[in-house]
Design a protein around this motif. Sequence first.
Motif, mmCIF file in Angstrom:
data_model
loop_
_atom_site.group_PDB
_atom_site.id
_atom_site.type_symbol
_atom_site.label_atom_id
_atom_site.label_comp_id
_atom_site.label_asym_id
_atom_site.label_seq_id
_atom_site.Cartn_x
_atom_site.Cartn_y
_atom_site.Cartn_z
ATOM 1 N N ASP A 1 0.823 -1.210 0.000
ATOM 2 C CA ASP A 1 0.000 0.000 0.000
ATOM 3 C C ASP A 1 0.861 1.267 0.000
ATOM 4 O OD1 ASP A 1 -2.195 -1.647 0.131
ATOM 5 O OD2 ASP A 1 -2.377 -1.504 2.321
ATOM 6 N N THR A 2 0.338 2.293 -0.660
ATOM 7 C CA THR A 2 1.030 3.575 -0.715
ATOM 8 C C THR A 2 0.975 4.264 0.650
ATOM 9 O OG1 THR A 2 0.515 3.881 -3.058
ATOM 10 C CG2 THR A 2 1.081 5.850 -1.798
ATOM 11 N N ILE A 3 2.113 4.795 1.069
ATOM 12 C CA ILE A 3 2.165 5.580 2.305
ATOM 13 C C ILE A 3 1.842 7.028 1.982
ATOM 14 C CG2 ILE A 3 3.633 6.363 4.213
ATOM 15 C CD1 ILE A 3 5.269 3.790 3.815
ATOM 16 N N ARG A 4 2.646 7.605 1.115
ATOM 17 C CA ARG A 4 2.371 8.928 0.533
ATOM 18 C C ARG A 4 3.380 9.147 -0.592
ATOM 19 N NH1 ARG A 4 4.235 10.658 5.724
ATOM 20 N NH2 ARG A 4 6.356 11.556 5.702
ATOM 21 N N GLY A 5 2.957 9.961 -1.535
ATOM 22 C CA GLY A 5 3.821 10.210 -2.677
ATOM 23 C C GLY A 5 4.178 8.919 -3.387
#
Length: 478
Positions: free
Chosen positions: A159-163
């Motif tokens: 999953d994406t954390i951020r950016g």
Amino acid sequence: MREDIVIKPVIMCGGSGTRLWPLSRKAFPKQFIPLYQGKSLFELTLERLAKLGDVIAVSGDDYRFFVQEIAENSGVSVTQILEPCGRDTAPAMGLAAAFLGDNEDLLLFCPADHFIPDAKQFRGMVDGAVDLAKGGWIVTFGVQPSGPSAAYGYIETGDTIRGNASKSVRFHEKPDVQTAVEFLLSGKFLWNSGIFLIKRAVLLDALKQFEPTIYDICKSAMDGAEQDGLFWRPGEEFKEATKKSIDYAVMERAENIAVVPFNGAWSDVGSWDAMFSLSELDDDGCGKLGVTENIHTINSNNTLVHASDRRFVLTIGTKDLVIIDTPDALMVSALDQVELVKKAVTDLEVSGRSEVLEHRRVARPWGAYNSIDHSERFQVKRITVKPGARLSLQKHNHRSEHWVVVKGTALVTKDDEQFILRENESTYIPLGAVHRMENPGKIPLELIEVQSGSYLGEDDIERFDDEYGRKTQKIRKN
């Protein structure tokens, strides 16, 4: 790099680079060999990291003077932590974290033997990961695969954390080719670069949680460390640390692993086919390394050739080959079989071949020596001493030596006398004589040394004074 962030680059200098044998040997591994445009991979790593902050190198006694000399030539100040013995990356990283004391610095761990040509892009990648690391994430950088390689480990992203950062799902060992193809097609896998950005306290907490024995030993070893100039020597208890990589110790077990992709060129230069990809190729797809004026190819294609200054190498009609010539060993391999070099080195080590450990040319802190010829009871060396440098005050119990100066000037100590030798002058060092050689001049000193005796091993040296920190003892007076 943001001015409010303190990053401590830590270069991991271990590893013997056996897959690049016979150029890389245990006593002079690939990270210190001028492999790319006259520069070593360690020198390129220094240049890439120097602008980030003061550099720390985790090294060992065998490599400390290679690190020091390259750092001095590069104009970079490097503090070295000298491991009493190699214990893989988890204890090495623990030493560096324990060394820095109580602060909130970020540690950037980088291997010494990676090739990353775009330093600006690399620093931009690190800068983009700073906030993650400050927030308590253990950031690892994954390289976008250029193909389904079975030569690298992989990181499975989630999953994406951020950016562009995502959570790590799993670390995978080097796969077979078919699995590597599946990894590539999924779009979720990156090559494991072995580069990490992490807050010092976060790393120590992770080691304390998952490897408490390694944590305790690293803390204790650094609490008892002794300083010798730019060298720090941890306590001997470090030898009791479990030999374990940081991947097994922490990365495969922690929940706070963030993966940031790196889109730039990268190679761990871990094999001859990887080295081939970095070489400048001629019109026939041939790469030339080393003393290239000693190489000539005719009707050859897709061939990598390395030559030394000792021999001329001619190839005719070769195809898909790797030919590595050194003064004491020649390797010829099919390009698609170079991964077997590591097995070959293991076989040679079992058989006791000295070519596994050292080149004929052996670097020393004062210069170098080159073994020219040897037999059971004699050995001939060409010795080079740097201006202003001197060897230890020493004696031998099993051999005598003849010295002939061929270039420069030597200041010789022999028992109670001291004298100068110039070009074409010689002296004899009897068995048991306490002696020393030094170069008082402004140019390198070169001499030929002929050893004769019942035992000619390098361990037949009894030192009484040595400015390089090697073991010494008092001179016994009769």
